[in-house]
Design a protein around this motif. Structure first.
Motif, PDB file in Angstrom:
ATOM      1  N   LEU A  59       0.821  -1.216   0.000  1.00 40.34           N
ATOM      2  CA  LEU A  59       0.000   0.000   0.000  1.00 40.34           C
ATOM      3  C   LEU A  59       0.854   1.264   0.000  1.00 40.34           C
ATOM      4  CD1 LEU A  59      -2.905  -0.845   2.469  1.00 40.34           C
ATOM      5  CD2 LEU A  59      -2.999  -0.701  -0.011  1.00 40.34           C
ATOM      6  N   VAL A  60       1.900   1.282   0.800  1.00 37.82           N
ATOM      7  CA  VAL A  60       2.767   2.466   0.864  1.00 37.82           C
ATOM      8  C   VAL A  60       3.492   2.674  -0.455  1.00 37.82           C
ATOM      9  CG1 VAL A  60       4.855   3.386   1.970  1.00 37.82           C
ATOM     10  CG2 VAL A  60       3.022   2.438   3.365  1.00 37.82           C
ATOM     11  N   SER A  61       4.012   1.607  -1.049  1.00 34.14           N
ATOM     12  CA  SER A  61       4.741   1.752  -2.310  1.00 34.14           C
ATOM     13  C   SER A  61       3.817   2.184  -3.445  1.00 34.14           C
ATOM     14  CB  SER A  61       5.457   0.454  -2.661  1.00 34.14           C
ATOM     15  OG  SER A  61       4.538  -0.584  -2.884  1.00 34.14           O
ATOM     16  N   LYS A  62       2.590   1.683  -3.460  1.00 38.30           N
ATOM     17  CA  LYS A  62       1.655   2.114  -4.494  1.00 38.30           C
ATOM     18  C   LYS A  62       1.278   3.582  -4.326  1.00 38.30           C
ATOM     19  CE  LYS A  62      -1.462  -0.401  -6.281  1.00 38.30           C
ATOM     20  NZ  LYS A  62      -2.539  -1.275  -6.681  1.00 38.30           N
ATOM     21  N   SER A  63       1.082   4.010  -3.086  1.00 34.88           N
ATOM     22  CA  SER A  63       0.720   5.415  -2.877  1.00 34.88           C
ATOM     23  C   SER A  63       1.896   6.343  -3.179  1.00 34.88           C
ATOM     24  CB  SER A  63       0.210   5.633  -1.460  1.00 34.88           C
ATOM     25  OG  SER A  63       1.221   5.355  -0.523  1.00 34.88           O
ATOM     26  N   LEU A  64       3.113   5.932  -2.824  1.00 31.59           N
ATOM     27  CA  LEU A  64       4.280   6.746  -3.174  1.00 31.59           C
ATOM     28  C   LEU A  64       4.447   6.841  -4.684  1.00 31.59           C
ATOM     29  CD1 LEU A  64       7.006   5.656  -0.610  1.00 31.59           C
ATOM     30  CD2 LEU A  64       5.913   7.874  -0.811  1.00 31.59           C
ATOM     31  N   HIS A  66       2.117   6.580  -6.897  1.00 35.13           N
ATOM     32  CA  HIS A  66       1.005   7.346  -7.469  1.00 35.13           C
ATOM     33  C   HIS A  66       1.192   8.842  -7.245  1.00 35.13           C
ATOM     34  CE1 HIS A  66      -3.013   8.173  -8.889  1.00 35.13           C
ATOM     35  NE2 HIS A  66      -3.263   8.841  -7.782  1.00 35.13           N
ATOM     36  N   TYR A  67       1.579   9.232  -6.043  1.00 32.73           N
ATOM     37  CA  TYR A  67       1.639  10.657  -5.718  1.00 32.73           C
ATOM     38  C   TYR A  67       2.987  11.304  -6.032  1.00 32.73           C
ATOM     39  CZ  TYR A  67      -2.807   9.959  -3.441  1.00 32.73           C
ATOM     40  OH  TYR A  67      -4.114   9.655  -3.190  1.00 32.73           O
TER      41      TYR A  67
END
Length: 77
Positions: A59-64, A66-67
């Motif tokens: 989850l953290v890697s996907k959000s990083l 993405h943003y």
């Protein structure tokens, strides 16, 4: 990704969680060394901790990504 692939992946994820949880409980009952911390006495703790840790890491890697990494389609124009 189609619905059938998602369902298959979730089945693999949850079945692997169940398998490792059962293996951890079995090893806990068969050979239980002296725990260093109180939470090590909980059967299945290591399997659940690893699964939750991997889930949070994804989850953290996907959000990083993405943003911070994604740019607009016409960014280089």
């Amino acid at each position: 990704m189609c619905e059938m692939e998602k369902r298959t992946l979730f089945l693999i994820y949850y079945s692997s969680l169940l398998l490792f949880l059962l293996l951890d409980i079995a090893l806990h009952l068969l050979h239980h060394p002296e725990p260093h911390f109180p939470w090590e006495r909980i059967p299945g703790f290591h399997a659940l901790f690893g699964f939750i840790g991997c889930f949070i890491l994804i989850l953290v890697s996907k959000s990083l990504g993405h943003y911070l990494l994604m740019r607009e389609v016409d960014y280089y124009d």
